[in-house]
Design an enzyme around this catalytic site. Structure first.
Site, PDB file in Angstrom:
ATOM      1  N   ASN A  10       0.872  -1.178   0.000  1.00  0.00           N
ATOM      2  CA  ASN A  10       0.000   0.000   0.000  1.00  0.00           C
ATOM      3  C   ASN A  10       0.906   1.224   0.000  1.00  0.00           C
ATOM      4  O   ASN A  10       1.501   1.555   1.020  1.00  0.00           O
ATOM      5  CB  ASN A  10      -0.887  -0.004   1.260  1.00  0.00           C
ATOM      6  CG  ASN A  10      -1.644   1.297   1.415  1.00  0.00           C
ATOM      7  OD1 ASN A  10      -1.798   2.057   0.461  1.00  0.00           O
ATOM      8  ND2 ASN A  10      -2.133   1.563   2.623  1.00  0.00           N
ATOM      9  N   LYS A  12       0.065   4.252  -0.274  1.00  0.00           N
ATOM     10  CA  LYS A  12      -0.586   5.461   0.262  1.00  0.00           C
ATOM     11  C   LYS A  12      -0.370   6.621  -0.728  1.00  0.00           C
ATOM     12  O   LYS A  12      -0.344   6.395  -1.925  1.00  0.00           O
ATOM     13  CB  LYS A  12      -0.045   5.802   1.646  1.00  0.00           C
ATOM     14  CG  LYS A  12       0.028   4.598   2.566  1.00  0.00           C
ATOM     15  CD  LYS A  12       0.256   4.984   3.987  1.00  0.00           C
ATOM     16  CE  LYS A  12       0.549   3.751   4.802  1.00  0.00           C
ATOM     17  NZ  LYS A  12       0.225   3.889   6.196  1.00  0.00           N
ATOM     18  N   HIS A  96      -9.416   1.161   4.877  1.00  0.00           N
ATOM     19  CA  HIS A  96      -8.141   1.379   5.570  1.00  0.00           C
ATOM     20  C   HIS A  96      -8.370   2.346   6.734  1.00  0.00           C
ATOM     21  O   HIS A  96      -9.176   3.274   6.643  1.00  0.00           O
ATOM     22  CB  HIS A  96      -7.115   1.957   4.588  1.00  0.00           C
ATOM     23  CG  HIS A  96      -5.726   1.977   5.138  1.00  0.00           C
ATOM     24  ND1 HIS A  96      -5.301   2.925   6.042  1.00  0.00           N
ATOM     25  CD2 HIS A  96      -4.675   1.144   4.944  1.00  0.00           C
ATOM     26  CE1 HIS A  96      -4.042   2.679   6.365  1.00  0.00           C
ATOM     27  NE2 HIS A  96      -3.634   1.601   5.711  1.00  0.00           N
ATOM     28  N   GLU A  98      -6.768   4.778   7.830  1.00  0.00           N
ATOM     29  CA  GLU A  98      -6.570   6.206   7.524  1.00  0.00           C
ATOM     30  C   GLU A  98      -7.829   6.792   6.893  1.00  0.00           C
ATOM     31  O   GLU A  98      -8.190   7.940   7.135  1.00  0.00           O
ATOM     32  CB  GLU A  98      -5.340   6.382   6.621  1.00  0.00           C
ATOM     33  CG  GLU A  98      -4.050   6.158   7.401  1.00  0.00           C
ATOM     34  CD  GLU A  98      -2.865   5.684   6.591  1.00  0.00           C
ATOM     35  OE1 GLU A  98      -2.913   5.721   5.342  1.00  0.00           O
ATOM     36  OE2 GLU A  98      -1.877   5.245   7.216  1.00  0.00           O
ATOM     37  N   GLU A 168      -5.121  -4.715  10.734  1.00  0.00           N
ATOM     38  CA  GLU A 168      -4.107  -3.674  10.873  1.00  0.00           C
ATOM     39  C   GLU A 168      -4.364  -2.873  12.146  1.00  0.00           C
ATOM     40  O   GLU A 168      -5.160  -1.921  12.130  1.00  0.00           O
ATOM     41  CB  GLU A 168      -4.161  -2.725   9.672  1.00  0.00           C
ATOM     42  CG  GLU A 168      -3.895  -3.395   8.346  1.00  0.00           C
ATOM     43  CD  GLU A 168      -3.361  -2.405   7.325  1.00  0.00           C
ATOM     44  OE1 GLU A 168      -2.274  -2.654   6.805  1.00  0.00           O
ATOM     45  OE2 GLU A 168      -4.010  -1.381   7.079  1.00  0.00           O
ATOM     46  N   GLY A 174       2.592   2.593  10.545  1.00  0.00           N
ATOM     47  CA  GLY A 174       3.526   3.697  10.342  1.00  0.00           C
ATOM     48  C   GLY A 174       4.244   4.146  11.599  1.00  0.00           C
ATOM     49  O   GLY A 174       4.873   5.205  11.615  1.00  0.00           O
ATOM     50  N   SER A 213       3.639  -1.825  10.381  1.00  0.00           N
ATOM     51  CA  SER A 213       5.097  -1.832  10.569  1.00  0.00           C
ATOM     52  C   SER A 213       5.742  -3.174  10.236  1.00  0.00           C
ATOM     53  O   SER A 213       6.710  -3.592  10.877  1.00  0.00           O
ATOM     54  CB  SER A 213       5.458  -1.380  11.988  1.00  0.00           C
ATOM     55  OG  SER A 213       5.047  -0.035  12.184  1.00  0.00           O
TER      56      SER A 213
HETATM   57  C1  PEP Z   1      -0.637   0.342   5.897  1.00  0.00           C
HETATM   58  O1  PEP Z   1      -0.722   1.508   5.575  1.00  0.00           O
HETATM   59  O2  PEP Z   1      -1.500  -0.440   5.490  1.00  0.00           O
HETATM   60  C2  PEP Z   1       0.481  -0.074   6.727  1.00  0.00           C
HETATM   61  C3  PEP Z   1       0.424  -1.254   7.276  1.00  0.00           C
HETATM   62  O3  PEP Z   1       1.515   0.811   6.900  1.00  0.00           O
HETATM   63  P1  PEP Z   1       2.964   0.521   7.571  1.00  0.00           P
HETATM   64  O4  PEP Z   1       3.465  -0.774   6.989  1.00  0.00           O
HETATM   65  O5  PEP Z   1       3.802   1.695   7.152  1.00  0.00           O
HETATM   66  O6  PEP Z   1       2.764   0.435   9.035  1.00  0.00           O
END
Ligand code: PEP
Length: 255
Positions: A10, A12, A96, A98, A168, A174, A213
Site C-alpha cells: 500500500n 498510500k 483502511h 486512515e 491492521e 507507520g 510496521s
Molecule cells: C498500511 O498503511 O497499510 C500499513 C500497514 O503501513 P505501515 O506498513 O507503514 O505500518
C-alpha cells in the site's frame, strides 16, 4: 487446501509516476513472482497505468487503495470500481484505518464499497483494526468483530470466500511498533472464527493479512501464526528491495 498467501504493497499517497516506474523497473529484477505468494502493488490512482505497464510476466497484480460505491455520477474526486477494473486492477483496499479516521468512513460505507467491488469483479481487501485506546480498554476483539461483521453484512458465504481481510492495528501503522506475533495471531484467530461462522469453507479460503510496521526482519516471526496468510505493507513497500524481501518471507514461511 492451503489459503492463498499475499504480499500487498500500500503506497498510500507516495510516488509520482516516474518514481513508480523506477520502483517497478527495480522490482521486476527481483521476480518473477509466480510462487506461493501473490504479490499485489496498490499505487495512487495516478500511477495505476504505470504500475500496470510494469507488471508484464512478473506475476504481480495491481490494486487500488480505495473506491466509491456508486457506479458513476456527480461525485467529484471519486473513482468507481468499474473504472478500477478497466484500469487493470484485480484488488481494491477498502476501509483502511486512515480512510476511517481522516475521511469519515464507517462500517456502512465500507459495506457499500465492498458491494461495489464485488459487482465490478474486484477482490476487496477489507481492513480492520483497533486503536491503542481501544486495545488498552480491552476492546480489541469487540472492535474487530464489529468491523468484520459490519463490513461483511449481507454477503453470502460464496461471495465472502472471494474476499481478503487485513488486520491492521491502528497503533502499529507507520509507527514502527509492530504487533507481537502472539498479539497478531490472537486477533487473526478471532477473525478466522468469524469467517468459520459463515462456513468452514469460508474460513479455509479467506486470506487474512497482517499490516502494521511489517519489515523484512519481522515478517518471518509474524508468519509463524497459523492464521496469518501474508502482509499488507505500507512504508517498507516503498522500496523495491525491502518489499521483495518481505514478499520472499511470506512466500517461504514454513507451514
Ligand atoms: C498500511 O498503511 O497499510 C500499513 C500497514 O503501513 P505501515 O506498513 O507503514 O505500518
Amino acid at each position: 487446501m492451503s489459503r492463498q498467501r499475499i504480499a500487498a504493497a500500500n503506497w498510500k499517497m507516495y510516488k509520482t509516476r516516474s518514481q513508480a516506474k523506477t520502483f517497478m523497473d527495480a522490482f521486476a529484477k527481483t521476480g518473477p513472482w509466480t510462487g506461493a505468494a501473490k504479490v499485489v502493488v496498490c499505487p495512487p490512482f495516478t500511477s495505476l497505468d504505470v504500475v500496470g505497464a510494469g507488471l508484464g510476466a512478473s506475476g504481480v497484480a495491481l490494486g487500488a487503495q480505495d473506491c466509491h460505491w456508486e457506479t458513476e455520477g456527480a461525485f467529484t474526486g471519486e473513482v468507481a470500481t468499474a473504472m478500477l477494473k478497466d484500469a487493470g486492477c484485480t484488488y481494491v483496499i477498502v476501509g483502511h484505518s486512515e480512510r476511517r479516521k481522516l475521511f469519515g468512513e464507517t462500517d456502512e460505507t465500507v459495506n457499500k464499497k465492498l458491494q461495489a467491488a464485488v459487482k465490478a469483479g474486484l477482490i476487496p481487501i477489507l481492513c480492520v483494526g483497533e486503536t491503542l485506546q481501544e486495545r488498552d480498554a480491552g476492546k480489541t476483539e469487540s472492535v474487530v468483530r464489529t468491523q468484520v461483521t459490519g463490513g461483511l453484512a449481507g454477503f453470502d458465504a460464496a461471495t465472502v470466500k472471494g474476499f481478503v481481510i487485513a488486520y491492521e492495528p491502528v497503533w502499529a501503522i507507520g509507527t514502527g511498533k509492530v504487533a507481537t506475533p502472539q498479539q497478531a495471531q490472537e486477533v487473526h484467530a478471532v477473525i478466522r472464527k468469524l469467517l468459520a461462522d459463515r462456513g468452514p469453507e469460508v474460513a479455509a479460503a479467506v486470506p487474512v493479512l497482517y499490516g502494521g510496521s511489517v519489515k523484512a526482519d519481522n515478517i518471518a516471526a509474524l508468519m509463524a501464526g497459523p492464521d496469518l496468510d501474508g502482509g499488507l505493507v505500507g512504508g517498507a513497500a516503498l522500496d523495491p528491495v525491502s518489499f521483495a524481501a518481505i514478499a520472499k518471507g511470506i512466500q517461504e514461511a514454513q507451514r
